[in-house]
Design an enzyme around this catalytic site. Structure first.
Site, PDB file in Angstrom:
ATOM      1  CD  GLU A  72      -1.429  -2.533   1.411  1.00 51.68           C
ATOM      2  OE1 GLU A  72      -0.292  -2.631   1.945  1.00 51.68           O
ATOM      3  OE2 GLU A  72      -2.104  -3.527   1.099  1.00 51.68           O
ATOM      4  CG  HIS A  81     -11.122  -8.225   6.648  1.00 52.69           C
ATOM      5  ND1 HIS A  81     -10.526  -9.110   7.501  1.00 52.69           N
ATOM      6  CD2 HIS A  81     -10.490  -8.369   5.455  1.00 52.69           C
ATOM      7  CE1 HIS A  81      -9.579  -9.778   6.852  1.00 52.69           C
ATOM      8  NE2 HIS A  81      -9.536  -9.348   5.625  1.00 52.69           N
TER       9      HIS A  81
HETATM   10  C1  TPP Z   1      -1.481  -5.002   4.384  1.00 52.32           C
HETATM   11  C2  TPP Z   1      -2.462  -5.877   3.664  1.00 52.32           C
HETATM   12  N1  TPP Z   1      -2.805  -5.602   2.389  1.00 52.32           N
HETATM   13  C3  TPP Z   1      -3.710  -6.351   1.741  1.00 52.32           C
HETATM   14  C4  TPP Z   1      -4.307  -7.419   2.362  1.00 52.32           C
HETATM   15  C5  TPP Z   1      -5.365  -8.240   1.631  1.00 52.32           C
HETATM   16  N2  TPP Z   1      -4.824  -9.566   1.286  1.00 52.32           N
HETATM   17  C6  TPP Z   1      -4.978 -10.606   2.120  1.00 52.32           C
HETATM   18  S1  TPP Z   1      -4.184 -11.961   1.594  1.00 52.32           S
HETATM   19  C7  TPP Z   1      -3.660 -11.188   0.179  1.00 52.32           C
HETATM   20  C8  TPP Z   1      -2.810 -11.935  -0.810  1.00 52.32           C
HETATM   21  C9  TPP Z   1      -1.547 -12.437  -0.192  1.00 52.32           C
HETATM   22  O1  TPP Z   1      -0.859 -13.279  -1.078  1.00 52.32           O
HETATM   23  P1  TPP Z   1       0.495 -13.998  -0.667  1.00 52.32           P
HETATM   24  O2  TPP Z   1       1.304 -13.104   0.204  1.00 52.32           O
HETATM   25  O3  TPP Z   1       1.132 -14.490  -1.891  1.00 52.32           O
HETATM   26  O4  TPP Z   1       0.060 -15.211   0.261  1.00 52.32           O
HETATM   27  P2  TPP Z   1      -0.919 -16.431  -0.054  1.00 52.32           P
HETATM   28  O5  TPP Z   1      -2.300 -15.947   0.272  1.00 52.32           O
HETATM   29  O6  TPP Z   1      -0.745 -16.801  -1.467  1.00 52.32           O
HETATM   30  O7  TPP Z   1      -0.538 -17.515   0.869  1.00 52.32           O
HETATM   31  C10 TPP Z   1      -4.113  -9.871   0.161  1.00 52.32           C
HETATM   32  C11 TPP Z   1      -3.840  -8.920  -0.927  1.00 52.32           C
HETATM   33  C12 TPP Z   1      -3.931  -7.673   3.698  1.00 52.32           C
HETATM   34  N3  TPP Z   1      -4.452  -8.707   4.394  1.00 52.32           N
HETATM   35  N4  TPP Z   1      -3.022  -6.903   4.332  1.00 52.32           N
END
Ligand code: TPP
Lengths: 335, 419
Positions: A57, A126
């Protein structure tokens, strides 16, 4: 239209009208956003206008600032308001003050859209409503619509504004008006007059509150999801309440609010965010400054409790109709 | 034509309707990557970031220098934990579909990461996971009922109703509280490890971050502090190829491996087949030994695939081919370990089927016990007063007042006919 479609329509129009507009954020491109607000836009305008971004972000806001300085009008999405904090330094120290510190030589007309508020069983990460911590910062405009019609017009105005705007979208209102009663079947926006959204371009000016219900006995000053909760609460008590949707926290339309309170002499301010140093504190202080001699009772504040938003106690936390009714009663009783 | 600058938009190899394509994935043969001495200089370890540490070969044999030479009994324990993780995930996903819990996240296809790593570490080592390492809890032996009660936000919920499902914690089991905010745990683990070193203890820290979340600034914070202080920490990037709808290219994985990021910081970077239980175990042992002997941190990239949806809130058929996971070249970690054990003569399809049904039973009986402590919809319920506790150690007066206000509000609600 529901609020998602209305926001989508605003983005669509702006992408079409102004080649400087770019939409960016996590999952906003190919997927169309986790709430589908940007659905179809990448297909229509291409990958250079609607960009998926790395999950960062701070990076999203920082690059949006750079793009804006170079002539673009970025509309950045932060997936949940709860995840805006990694961008806080870029927003507060940079975005908000660039015009000021460079005496207007540099400006960054960035719009940051972000879903806020609870009521979707999202737990503490959330559900947050952090509008006050942005309203407190000089140089940011802060907006939160309560219905699809305003959402579209305000988003267009935000994108066209020469200043940065933090645009909060109460996610519980995306699909329908919500009056605070989770046990009632959900109703769609098609049942609500403000679900009537023109397809064409129009603006709802920033800095203008709206009287959503006229009344004589008491003034309810609120915004976002709480507009609908307040309407239901006043109706349940059979009060002839005037309800004002603030819509824009910065700049604040104190004239509309003060005119109403001077007439009714009683006031309740309500929001979903935590109470302590919440935006309700600003509202109530401003109203008191403008309306002291007209007030017949202390201004009541309705808010979320001063705790994180708990998953299990969502409806005990949420300032529902009963909390509003109690405040209304207190404001009506006091002499 | 004059050359001009261009904006590159990363493209996943295939989208829905297209055939899966994993030609971008650089593989090494099992046993093909040398295993340097744990005290080797970081600058001599560059090759580890581009190779792929693998132990299990196509014939299900364990080969090469990273082979950890575990006893068959230990391998069987590993298989059990991975299977339990998978069965637990499947069932909890189903309870979410039935509306019994509000949300769930599976680790399908990634079970070897948390299970082999937790087994390769010591019980005193402190773990800072993201939300997709439930296998850590299986290995460290947290009863399923406890995990389920967290999912249910019920009267036995370790989080007292405050967290979204899967955001567990376990202080005495040395697993840190999971945050919904991505990446925050990564530098925190480094701080924990710095403290361990300051105190002269030889427990180390391990942390996990998704490849998507590695784009956050906190990744950089973790790397730079780990590098500067040579903190005794294992920094794991779980590269499961997808971050919700965005493939790993959007986190910067198109040209260099995630392991290679270590090099720029002066941190050893190790790229490992995350679906190879033995490789993950062997690599983690190596990284742990480095940490425990003062050689410093290791960045471990675990190459794996997110077999299921991101969570119960998305539909992967909208952004990747339906049969992507079936074509994933590194296979299924459970199947691979199972076939290895069978090849060793230490396992059979019959024993496997028996184990699956035993673990299924365990999940079933645990769930029955857990729902007895309440669900979100059926009592017994947690006392809402709990909401005001743990904001501070001692409740300040304004929260005392709000707690009383809530009680009055609930009485008024009943009087006003609210349910
Ligand atoms: C600071 C923040 N930004 C956005 C999110 C929303 N979000 C939750 S999981 C995710 C994807 C994460 O992907 P990755 O790090 O590759 O892990 P995976 O879910 O594939 O295990 C996002 C964008 C969040 N939880 N926290």
């Amino acid at each position: 239209m529901n609020m998602i479609q209305a926001l989508n329509s605003a983005l669509d129009l702006m992408l079409e009208r102004d080649s400087a507009v770019v939409v960016m954020g996590e999952d906003v491109g190919y997927y169309g956003g986790v709430f589908r607000v940007t659905d179809g836009l990448q297909r229509k305008y291409g990958e250079h206008r609607v960009l998926d971004t790395p999950i960062a972000e701070g990076g999203i806001v920082a690059t949006a600032i750079g793009m804006a300085v170079n002539g673009l009008k970025p509309v950045a999405e932060v997936q949940f308001a709860d995840y805006i904090y990694p961008a806080y330094d870029q927003i507060v120290s940079e975005l908000a003050r660039l015009r000021y510190r460079s005496a207007g030589e540099f400006t960054a007309p960035v719009t940051i859209r972000t879903p806020c508020g609870g009521g979707i069983r999202g737990g503490q990460t959330h559900s947050q409503s952090p509008e006050a911590i942005f309203a407190h910062v000089s140089g940011l405009k802060v907006v939160m619509p309560s219905n699809p019609c305003d959402a579209k017009g305000l988003l267009i105005a935000a994108i066209e504004a020469p200043d940065p705007v933090i645009f909060f979208e109460p996610k519980r209102l995306y699909n329908g008006p919500f009056d605070g009663d989770p046990d009632k079947p959900a109703v769609p926006w098609s049942t609500h007059p403000k679900g009537e959204v023109p397809d064409a371009y129009y603006r709802v000016p920033l800095g203008k509150a709206e009287v959503v219900r006229q009344g004589e006995q008491i003034t309810l000053v609120t915004y976002g999801t709480m507009v609908h909760v307040c309407e239901a609460a006043a109706r349940r008590l059979g009060l002839d309440a005037e309800i004002i949707d603030v819509r824009s926290m910065v700049p604040l339309d104190i004239e509309t609010i003060a005119a109403s309170v001077q007439r009714t002499g009683r006031c309740v301010v309500a929001h979903e965010a935590t109470r302590f140093a919440g935006f309700g504190a600003e509202l109530s202080a401003s109203i008191q400054e403008h309306c002291f001699w007209s007030l017949e009772a202390p201004i009541q504040r309705v808010a979320g409790w001063d705790t994180p938003y708990p998953h299990a106690f969502e409806w005990e936390y949420f300032p529902g109709q009963v909390r509003v009714m109690r405040a209304l009663e207190a404001a009506m009783e006091a002499q | 034509m004059k050359p001009h600058s261009r904006l590159h938009i990363p493209q996943p190899p295939s989208r829905p309707g297209q055939p899966p394509d994993f030609s971008y994935l650089e593989l090494s043969a099992a046993g093909g990557v040398p295993r340097p001495d744990v005290n080797a200089r970081v600058r001599d370890l560059d090759f580890l970031a581009s190779g792929l540490v693998r132990v299990l070969d196509e014939q299900h044999q364990a080969v090469g220098p990273w082979h950890p030479h575990l006893e068959p009994a230990e391998l069987q324990v590993g298989l059990r934990h991975m299977l339990l993780t998978r069965i637990y995930d499947e069932r909890m996903q189903r309870t979410q579909r039935q509306g019994r819990i509000s949300f769930y996240m599976r680790s399908l296809g990634e079970e070897a990461v948390s299970v082999a790593q937790a087994m390769a570490l010591r019980p005193g080592d402190m773990l800072f996971p993201s939300y997709r390492q439930q296998g850590l809890y299986m290995v460290r032996g947290r009863p399923l009922v406890d995990l389920m009660c967290q999912l249910l936000s019920n009267t036995r919920d370790m989080c007292r109703g405050r967290q979204l499902p899967v955001m567990y914690h376990w202080a005495s089991g040395r697993i840190f509280s999971i945050s919904g905010n991505l990446a925050t745990q990564f530098p925190q683990a480094v701080g924990w490890a710095m403290a361990a070193a300051l105190k002269g203890e030889d427990d180390i820290a391990a942390t996990w971050i998704g490849e998507g979340a590695s784009a956050e600034a906190d990744f950089h914070h973790g790397m730079v502090f780990a590098a500067v202080y040579r903190a005794p920490v294992i920094l794991n990037v779980v590269n499961n190829q997808w971050a919700i709808s965005m493939f790993q290219g959007f986190a910067g994985g198109e040209n260099r491996s995630f392991a290679a990021r270590g090099l720029g910081y002066g941190v050893a970077g190790l790229r490992v087949d995350g679906n190879d239980f033995l490789a993950v175990y062997g690599a983690t042992r190596w990284a742990a030994e480095r940490a425990r002997t003062g050689a410093g941190p290791t960045l471990v990239e675990l190459v794996t695939y997110r077999g299921a949806a991101h969570s119960t809130s998305d539909d992967p058929a909208r952004y990747r081919p339906r049969d992507d996971y079936e074509r994933w070249p590194l296979g299924d970690p459970v199947e691979r370990l199972k076939k290895h054990l069978i090849a060793l003569g230490e396992w059979s399809e019959e024993r496997h089927a028996a184990l699956v049904s035993e673990l299924g039973q365990l999940v079933t009986t645990s769930w029955k016990t857990a729902v007895g402590f309440g669900t979100l919809t059926d009592g017994p319920h947690l006392d809402p007063d709990l909401m005001f506790e743990d904001v501070f150690e001692e409740m300040p007066a304004h929260l005392e007042r709000q707690r009383a206000e809530l009680a009055a509000e609930r009485r008024a609600g009943v009087a006003a006919g609210n349910t």
